[in-house]
Every structure is written in structure tokens, then in C-alpha cells.
Design a protein around this motif. Structure first.
Motif, PDB file in Angstrom:
ATOM      1  N   THR A  87       7.063   8.744   1.677  1.00  0.00           N
ATOM      2  CA  THR A  87       7.228   8.068   2.965  1.00  0.00           C
ATOM      3  C   THR A  87       6.341   8.702   4.036  1.00  0.00           C
ATOM      4  O   THR A  87       6.321   9.922   4.206  1.00  0.00           O
ATOM      5  CB  THR A  87       8.700   8.137   3.406  1.00  0.00           C
ATOM      6  N   SER A  88       5.587   7.834   4.707  1.00  0.00           N
ATOM      7  CA  SER A  88       4.637   8.211   5.768  1.00  0.00           C
ATOM      8  C   SER A  88       3.420   8.957   5.246  1.00  0.00           C
ATOM      9  O   SER A  88       2.561   9.352   6.036  1.00  0.00           O
ATOM     10  CB  SER A  88       5.329   9.051   6.856  1.00  0.00           C
ATOM     11  N   GLN A  89       3.327   9.136   3.928  1.00  0.00           N
ATOM     12  CA  GLN A  89       2.169   9.808   3.333  1.00  0.00           C
ATOM     13  C   GLN A  89       1.428   8.872   2.387  1.00  0.00           C
ATOM     14  O   GLN A  89       0.665   9.322   1.540  1.00  0.00           O
ATOM     15  CB  GLN A  89       2.624  11.060   2.561  1.00  0.00           C
ATOM     16  N   TRP A  90       1.621   7.568   2.528  1.00  0.00           N
ATOM     17  CA  TRP A  90       1.039   6.596   1.602  1.00  0.00           C
ATOM     18  C   TRP A  90      -0.473   6.741   1.566  1.00  0.00           C
ATOM     19  O   TRP A  90      -1.121   6.966   2.587  1.00  0.00           O
ATOM     20  CB  TRP A  90       1.413   5.178   2.024  1.00  0.00           C
ATOM     21  N   ASP A 125       8.176   7.597  -6.911  1.00  0.00           N
ATOM     22  CA  ASP A 125       7.359   6.970  -5.877  1.00  0.00           C
ATOM     23  C   ASP A 125       6.029   6.468  -6.432  1.00  0.00           C
ATOM     24  O   ASP A 125       5.440   5.531  -5.897  1.00  0.00           O
ATOM     25  CB  ASP A 125       7.088   7.962  -4.737  1.00  0.00           C
ATOM     26  N   ALA A 126       5.554   7.088  -7.505  1.00  0.00           N
ATOM     27  CA  ALA A 126       4.309   6.610  -8.124  1.00  0.00           C
ATOM     28  C   ALA A 126       4.437   5.165  -8.577  1.00  0.00           C
ATOM     29  O   ALA A 126       3.495   4.368  -8.459  1.00  0.00           O
ATOM     30  CB  ALA A 126       3.934   7.502  -9.307  1.00  0.00           C
ATOM     31  N   LEU A 127       5.624   4.809  -9.115  1.00  0.00           N
ATOM     32  CA  LEU A 127       5.836   3.446  -9.603  1.00  0.00           C
ATOM     33  C   LEU A 127       6.241   2.484  -8.492  1.00  0.00           C
ATOM     34  O   LEU A 127       5.857   1.312  -8.500  1.00  0.00           O
ATOM     35  CB  LEU A 127       6.907   3.436 -10.694  1.00  0.00           C
ATOM     36  N   SER A 128       7.029   2.968  -7.552  1.00  0.00           N
ATOM     37  CA  SER A 128       7.546   2.062  -6.520  1.00  0.00           C
ATOM     38  C   SER A 128       6.572   1.821  -5.380  1.00  0.00           C
ATOM     39  O   SER A 128       6.630   0.777  -4.718  1.00  0.00           O
ATOM     40  CB  SER A 128       8.864   2.611  -5.950  1.00  0.00           C
ATOM     41  N   LYS A 129       5.638   2.770  -5.148  1.00  0.00           N
ATOM     42  CA  LYS A 129       4.742   2.614  -4.000  1.00  0.00           C
ATOM     43  C   LYS A 129       3.267   2.870  -4.301  1.00  0.00           C
ATOM     44  O   LYS A 129       2.405   2.099  -3.877  1.00  0.00           O
ATOM     45  CB  LYS A 129       5.223   3.534  -2.867  1.00  0.00           C
ATOM     46  N   THR A 130       2.939   3.935  -5.036  1.00  0.00           N
ATOM     47  CA  THR A 130       1.525   4.246  -5.283  1.00  0.00           C
ATOM     48  C   THR A 130       0.839   3.141  -6.080  1.00  0.00           C
ATOM     49  O   THR A 130      -0.260   2.693  -5.718  1.00  0.00           O
ATOM     50  CB  THR A 130       1.390   5.590  -6.026  1.00  0.00           C
ATOM     51  N   ILE A 131       1.456   2.692  -7.162  1.00  0.00           N
ATOM     52  CA  ILE A 131       0.852   1.636  -7.980  1.00  0.00           C
ATOM     53  C   ILE A 131       0.804   0.299  -7.248  1.00  0.00           C
ATOM     54  O   ILE A 131      -0.215  -0.405  -7.318  1.00  0.00           O
ATOM     55  CB  ILE A 131       1.575   1.527  -9.336  1.00  0.00           C
ATOM     56  N   PRO A 132       1.846  -0.120  -6.531  1.00  0.00           N
ATOM     57  CA  PRO A 132       1.729  -1.352  -5.744  1.00  0.00           C
ATOM     58  C   PRO A 132       0.576  -1.320  -4.740  1.00  0.00           C
ATOM     59  O   PRO A 132      -0.135  -2.327  -4.564  1.00  0.00           O
ATOM     60  CB  PRO A 132       3.078  -1.445  -5.039  1.00  0.00           C
TER      61      PRO A 132
END
Length: 475
Positions: A87-90, A125-132
Motif C-alpha cells: 500500500t502506497s508503494q505500488w 500483494d504480488a498476486l493481488s496488486k503487482t501483477i494486475p
């Protein structure tokens, strides 16, 4: 019988200490090596079931993902960091581009990327945000005329609408950072027939083939598979099951790796807990004695190859050795005066791990000078004999380190910037070498290297040393 006193009811300090020790021992027993390996085996069965049902190839998000995939069914590896999704580091990583996955996705109309996470989290977070983020940015770059694919899709049960909105606001910056690398867009685009679309599955959710087929009508599905089911309480409430058992291996594995586990799982799971450290030590020792395949080199840029130190002897004694310069980065510290072994072999003693990465900054001027002299002498000799273009075009540099993926890659990046003008391998003049490089130009060439060698893993300290040398070479 007399009534109990307060001292009888309140536990003494010694009793409290004993209770704490008992609870600690119980937790330790639940987090045993045996329980971890059994949990990995359990989660791997779920992953394989997902692959069988969806009919898509399995990709391990390293380092954790490989524990949950039988090597015979592992199609590739990916390198998406959870820290890029915090969060906030995307972040869209310009270091971990993962372009190699596009071919796998295009050939199979999708893939399944496998990862896990620690106790209490629903998915990493890799699956929920980094990959998207990766899917969306690539869609914007490769399919600019397909606006429907430019929408960022995230799992709504994991990512709040507020966080989603904040992530979307950064997408233009992420796209700009990708395009600044000057990627070969037409070449990348040829791998895909449709844009990418992330989907998610965990042991607690359903994702049916019909749902995936519906997505396939317009998109290549990138299925983000969390291998472990969520543990809300403690491991003691799960009868020994450990969520994300394959993570944090430095704290429990005693050197055991995913390939070693899969090659010896029957023996490991049949061994008593007390004997496991000894067995693992033996398996690791036997594996290291076998070593990496000799001569296994990877071309990362024109005329630049990297590999492990096990390839040194073959490189130095090959039939084409006269056109090869070998730089060996060995895990011991040696005096600079001893580094040059011959006109085409340099053995640089940097030490190990972070120490080596820091010492690299001081060694790079000598390494670049040595390689530049080799290339220039070859170019001058070729010009005199007329054997080629006069620029030593058939000469190659072999860079070796302990892992074949860290220091050697860092040196390759430094040489790529210092010695060569372009991706065709044109040599720089001596005057051109002594120019201040900038982060943008270094990042472009690092992108070339990571695209050619996705398994490369230069540490932050290694890259910092390279940047420091290239951007401040006069000091």
C-alpha cells in the motif's frame, strides 16, 4: 480444608516462565520442518488440481512459488515482488520486466502464476496488486487502441476501492517509465493475440473453467493462484498446517531448496523430525558436489555472457579461447595486483555477499580497463589482418561469479554501458567511455539484460555499485 490464599491462586514468576516455555515449545513443534514439508505437499496438490482443471501452464513466482509446483509441470518462473504492491508503494518494476512470460501466455492462451503468503493474509500483494499493475501497463503499451484493456482489475475482496483509485492514478507514470526503456514494442506485441486480464483463485474461492473461457473470448487470462488456504488463528488450531510454508526458507530449510525437496520428497517426509537436519545437510552437500552444469553460459547482451564459476575451466580451454576474455569474480578477497592472470583472464577477489557487492565499486575501473584493452587489441589486430570489420566483432567477454546471476550480471551491465555504443555491440572509443552515464541510459541497458536473462538477480548493492561507478567515474 482452609480457603486458598492469593498466593495459591496467582501463578508465581517461575510458573509463568514455565508456561511461556511450554507455549513456545508447542509453537516450535507446530512449525517443524516436517509440518512445513507436509503443508507444501498439501498446497502443491491444490495447485496441480487448478492446472488440470483450467488446462493452463504453471509459472512459479520466485522464490516461494517453486515449492508448490512439481518441476516436471513447471513451465517457467516469474519475478513479481510483493513489495511493489504494498500500500502506497505500488510500482511497475523496470528491473523485473517479466517479458519472457508473454511468449508462454501467447502460446497457451494464458497461464497460472503460483505464489503464497504468510499466516493471516488472503493472498500475497504480488498476486493481488503487482501483477494486475503489470498486466494493465503492458496492455496500455502493446494495445493502445484497445481502451477496454486499460482498466486496472484487482480482487475486490482484497483491495479496497480507495486503494484501487490511488493505484489507477499512478498508471500514467508507470507507462512512461516502461516506454522510457525503449522496449521493442512490435516484437513484444507479436507474442500476444489479445490483451492480458488477471484472475484470482485461492483454496477458499472458486474459479471454474467456464469463467476462464468467458474471459478468453477477449483476453489472455493470467490466473493468480494463491496455493495456501488462509489461517486466521494459530498453526496449533490447524493440526500442524502452515500457511505459506515455503516462505522464509532461510529460517527453517537448512539449505534445502525446492528442486531438492521434489527430488527427495518421499525420503524427506519419511524421516523423523530429529533426523531431518542431518539428512538435508547430506542432500545439500551432494547437490553442491554435483555443481551447476559446466559451460552453462547465458548471453545477456552483444558479446557479453554470464555464468557460474564452474564454467571457468571450459571457457579458458575451449577451442575458441583466443577470442574469449574471461573475468572471474571469486568469493575471496585478493590484492588488486594479482588480478590479471593473462591478457584474456582476470580473477577478481571481491569476497562474498554484500561485501563483494560493495567492493565491486572499487573493482569496476580495473575490470573495464582490462576488458577495453582486450577488445581494442583484438580490433586493432583484426583491422591489420582484415579478418573482420576491424572492430573485434567476433570477440566475447565471459563474466563468472558464484551464483552466475548477481555480480556477473552487474559487471555485464557496467561493461555494456562502458564499452559498447549500442545493442549491436559497436565499440565505444576511449573518449566516449569517459562520459557521465545517467540513470535513464543505465536503466535501458539493464532492461535489455533482464529481458535476455529473466533469471538474473543482481542485488540492490550490486546495482548501486554499478550506478556509482558509471555516473561518477572520475572519483
Amino acid at each position: 480444608m482452609p480457603a486458598p490464599t492469593l498466593a495459591d491462586i496467582v501463578f508465581s514468576e517461575q510458573a509463568n516462565h514455565n508456561f511461556s516455555k511450554i507455549l513456545g515449545d508447542l509453537k516450535k513443534s507446530n512449525l517443524s520442518i516436517t509440518n512445513r514439508l507436509k503443508s507444501i505437499q498439501h498446497d502443491a496438490a491444490f495447485v496441480q488440481e487448478v492446472a488440470d482443471i483450467l488446462g493452463l501452464p504453471l509459472v512459479a513466482n520466485e522464490r516461494c512459488g517453486s515449492w508448490y509446483i512439481d518441476p516436471q509441470f513447471k513451465r517457467s518462473s516469474a519475478y513479481f515482488k510483493s513489495t511493489d504492491g504494498h500500500t502506497s508503494q505500488w510500482k511497475f518494476s523496470t528491473r523485473r520486466l517479466n517479458f519472457h512470460l508473454l511468449e508462454v501466455i501467447g502460446q497457451n492462451d494464458g497461464c497460472i502464476i503460483v505464489d503464497s503468503t504468510r499466516r493471516g493474509k488472503r493472498m500475497p500483494d504480488a498476486l493481488s496488486k503487482t501483477i494486475p499493475i503489470w498486466c494493465t501497463v503492458l496492455n496500455q503499451a502493446l494495445f493502445p487502441s484497445h481502451p477496454q484493456s486499460h482498466t486496472l482489475h484487482v480482487p475486490p475482496t482484497v483491495v479496497s476501492s480507495s486503494e484501487h483509485s490511488q493505484m489507477c492514478s499512478r498508471l500514467p507514470f508507470f507507462l512512461t517509465s516502461l516506454l522510457a526503456l525503449q522496449p521493442d514494442i512490435p516484437s513484444l506485441r507479436q507474442n500476444l493475440q489479445k490483451p492480458l486480464r488477471p484472475l484470482w483463485i485461492t483454496p477458499d474461492d472458486d474459479l471454474t473453467p467456464e469463467m476462464v473461457d468467458e474471459i478468453k473470448a477477449s483476453f489472455h487470462p493470467v490466473v493468480c493462484c494463491t496455493s495456501s488456504h488462509r489461517v486466521v488463528g494459530t498453526e496449533m488450531s490447524e493440526e500442524g498446517y502452515i500457511q505459506g510454508a515455503g516462505d522464509d526458507t532461510e529460517n527453517w530449510a537448512h539449505g534445502l531448496t525446492a528442486p531438492l525437496f521434489w527430488a527427495n520428497q518421499r525420503q524427506l517426509l519419511g524421516t523423523p523430525e530429529g533426523d531431518l537436519p542431518g539428512l538435508i545437510e547430506m542432500l545439500v552437500a551432494n547437490s553442491e558436489a554435483g555443481g551447476q552444469a559446466v559451460g552453462e553460459l547465458k548471453r545477456v547482451a552483444p558479446r557479453l555472457l554470464v555464468g557460474a564459476l564452474s564454467a571457468e575451466e571450459k571457457a579458458l580451454t575451449s577451442s575458441s579461447r583466443e577470442r574469449i576474455c574471461v573475468v572471474s569474480l571469486v568469493p575471496k578477497t585478493t590484492e588488486k595486483e594479482t588480478w590479471e592472470k593473462s591478457k584474456r583472464h582476470m580473477e577478481v577477489g571481491l569476497g562474498k555477499s554484500k561485501t563483494a557487492s560493495r567492493f565491486l565499486r572499487e573493482a569496476l575501473p580495473s575490470i573495464c580497463d582490462f576488458v577495453s584493452r582486450f577488445l581494442q587489441e583484438c580490433a586493432d589486430a583484426d583491422a591489420e589482418t582484415g579478418t573482420d570489420t576491424g572492430r573485434g566483432a567476433n570477440k566475447e567477454i565471459v563474466l563468472l561469479c558464484e551464483s552466475g546471476r548477481d555480480l556477473s550480471v552487474g559487471v555485464a551491465l557496467a561493461l555494456y554501458c562502458w564499452c559498447f555504443v549500442d545493442s549491436a555491440g559497436t565499440l565505444r572509443s576511449a573518449a566516449d567511455q569517459e562520459q557521465n552515464h545517467n540513470k535513464a541510459s543505465i536503466r535501458v541497458k539493464l532492461g535489455h539484460i533482464m529481458t535476455a536473462f529473466p533469471d538474473a538477480n543482481p542485488s540492490r548493492a550490486t546495482l548501486q555499485s554499478v550506478n556509482s561507478f558509471l555516473m561518477d567515474w572520475r572519483n
